[in-house]
Write a protein that holds these residues in place. Sequence first.
Motif, PDB file in Angstrom:
ATOM      1  N   SER A 472     -49.119  77.489 -14.027  1.00  0.00           N
ATOM      2  CA  SER A 472     -47.780  76.953 -14.323  1.00  0.00           C
ATOM      3  C   SER A 472     -47.731  76.432 -15.744  1.00  0.00           C
ATOM      4  CB  SER A 472     -47.430  75.819 -13.362  1.00  0.00           C
ATOM      5  OG  SER A 472     -47.488  76.263 -12.040  1.00  0.00           O
ATOM      6  N   GLN A 513     -41.855  76.125  -9.733  1.00  0.00           N
ATOM      7  CA  GLN A 513     -42.644  75.960  -8.517  1.00  0.00           C
ATOM      8  C   GLN A 513     -41.944  75.020  -7.534  1.00  0.00           C
ATOM      9  OE1 GLN A 513     -46.636  74.982  -9.486  1.00  0.00           O
ATOM     10  NE2 GLN A 513     -47.406  75.540  -7.466  1.00  0.00           N
ATOM     11  N   ASP A 593     -42.485  81.383 -10.420  1.00  0.00           N
ATOM     12  CA  ASP A 593     -43.660  80.586 -10.061  1.00  0.00           C
ATOM     13  C   ASP A 593     -43.618  80.335  -8.551  1.00  0.00           C
ATOM     14  OD1 ASP A 593     -45.824  78.917  -9.975  1.00  0.00           O
ATOM     15  OD2 ASP A 593     -45.172  77.634 -11.651  1.00  0.00           O
TER      16      ASP A 593
HETATM   17 MG   LIG Z   1     -48.460  75.860 -10.449  1.00  0.00          MG
END
Ligand SMILES: [Mg+2]
Length: 673
Positions: A472, A513, A593
């Motif tokens: 990320s 995310q 993500d």
């Molecule tokens: Mg991540």
Amino acid sequence: MKNFVRALRFAFPYRARIIVSVICAVLAALFWSLNFTAIYPTMKIVGSGKNLQELIDDSIADVQKRSDEVRAGLEDKLKEQKRLLTEPPDADRFNQERHIARDIAVAESKLKSAAHEDARYRHAKRYIDAYLPTDRFRTIAFLVGLVVIGMALKGIFEFFQETLVGSVVNLSLFGLRNMCFRKVVHLDVSHFNEQGTHEMMSRFTNDIEMLGNGQKMLFGKMIAEPLRALGCVVFACFISWQLTFMFLVLVPVALVILTRVGRMMKRATRRMLERMSLIYKILQESFTGIRVVKAFTREAGERARFRRATREYYTKAMWVVKLDAIAGPIIEVLGIAAVAGALLAGAYLVINKKTHFLGIQMAYYPLEAESLLQLYALLAAISDPVRKLSSFLTKVQSGAAAADRIFNLIDRDPKVQSQPQGPRLNRHAETIEFKNVCFSYDPGHPILNGIDLRVRFGETIALVGKNGSGKSTLMNLLPRFYDPDHGSITVDGIDIRMANLRTLRQQVGVVTQDTILFDDTIARNISYGHPHATAEEIESAARQAFAHDFIAKLPNGYETRVGEAGSKLSGGQKQRLTLARAILRNPSILILDEFTSQSDAESEAIVHKFLREFMRQRTTFVITHRLNTLEIADRIVVLDAGRIVAVGTHADLLDHCNVYQRLHEAHFQRRVA
Ligand SMILES: [Mg+2]
Ligand SMILES: Nc1ncnc2c1ncn2[C@@H]1O[C@H](COP(=O)(O)OP(=O)(O)OP(=O)(O)O)[C@@H](O)[C@H]1O
């Protein structure tokens, strides 16, 4: 104080209102202090048994008599002066001459002031004879009526003054809040991580409110209250400027005390505001995490934490209250002591019918009892504005403490510069290249190390790796949420730090995310990055993200509100809305993500089918822990502890890459289990 003054700039556009409010304040002060001048004639009429016409005649006769006496004395002195000229010019004669010259000067100045007084009385007499009744009671009733009218006028001017000041302060806070918000939304993501949103929120609400109180005091009281005091001082000076000055020795003493209290106040307020932001933090955490609080039965724990914070706030707030409360009485006692001093001196003059006190001349003529009473009333009246002034100073100091905190936020500069003059990035960039990219959140703790990766337009890159391996983080560098410490990221050979940031971000679509939704309708959440999208476009994006089916089943369809942070939707539904949002934005670089981490197998397969088509005309980065997502990837990048350990296709990696083999085995075992 510097920042408090800076905050005043926001009031500058409304200066016309401030000027009008000052004029209203002057008039209110004038009417307020004028009221006290009714005391003398009222007392005189009641006490002497004469009406105002007779009293003014008496006064004129009195002045006449006094100036006759002085004139007679002066003539004697002049004769004496002439006689001295005939005497032998020795030291004794010069001495006497000096004395006489001084006496003559005094007598002449007395005559002059008597002439002024006489003129004043005659002027007043003209009006008194023309307009005032001869009956004593009716005269007093007339005077009392004037006082009431005066007070009413004062009230009207005060009303306008206060509403004007209120509007100026609120308008200036309006400007400041918006300017502050503008600055803050342009700050880097890192500022939000470090400071915490609660800190920012408290500055926008509590601190600005505190600053507003300071400003209100400044515009409302700093001008009005001294004016009221000044009005009384001026009228008191008419009675005896010497006695008034005796009273005014209090001013420097009071100033010294007030500056000290003010400094303490500023510190106390800063501490109080810090505690308030702590309260915001607890509120924010326990409300947003209410499910966890309940599941872990931590209500009592949260209650205790909140109680501790509010108790601390209470203690700090009490300091502010005490400092605020102490300043007034100190100044009041000082004021009354000074009034008492002046009153004692005045009483001595009245009782002993003298003009000198402790060898200092206080008046040309012995004071009358009524004058002394009026002087006392005027001086005592000063202590009220002065007391308010003390609370004004403490409030302004509180405002200054708040201003410091607000401008501390405003003065921060984003590290990620937006480069509006920089080259604009082309849509459909041919290449994206990471060159030796190193990055750390905290100095000394590198997260990414020497990342080298070259991606061609249209490729789909999958990033895999363990939790915390930096996937990320790497993707956060592409839309420049952060800038790398070393190395560079180039798009078509242009370092993205040099390029126009807006054009870069316009091309990047992100599904983060954590799914982030706003408390608004589904349609508006999907069209967040493209506010003018038509209903058809929104629906088509929702279909591609396989969200249309569940949206259509909702009672209000696309007009259903999703609740705070999308709390009315399931995890997978939220994820698909964020995907639809990214699709509608039609980016040329797409970052996904963990975009299907919460989807069921069937939905995932359908999303993949839709995405294959969508990804064909753009560059896509997919972060995933699900190896079946890898079927849509052209190349797979394996990250381990912030380094790229391998790049290749699924088959290549299975042959050569240990890390990938382990990931694959673990995945396979889980499925079998
Ligand atoms: Mg991540
Ligand atoms: N805002 C932050 N401040 C400081 N450290 C951070 C921050 N965000 C992440 N980290 C650290 O950076 C490292 C990499 O985090 P990152 O989120 O990139 O991992 P990831 O590969 O995406 O993991 P996951 O698979 O769990 O999503 C972690 O060790 C994490 O502790």
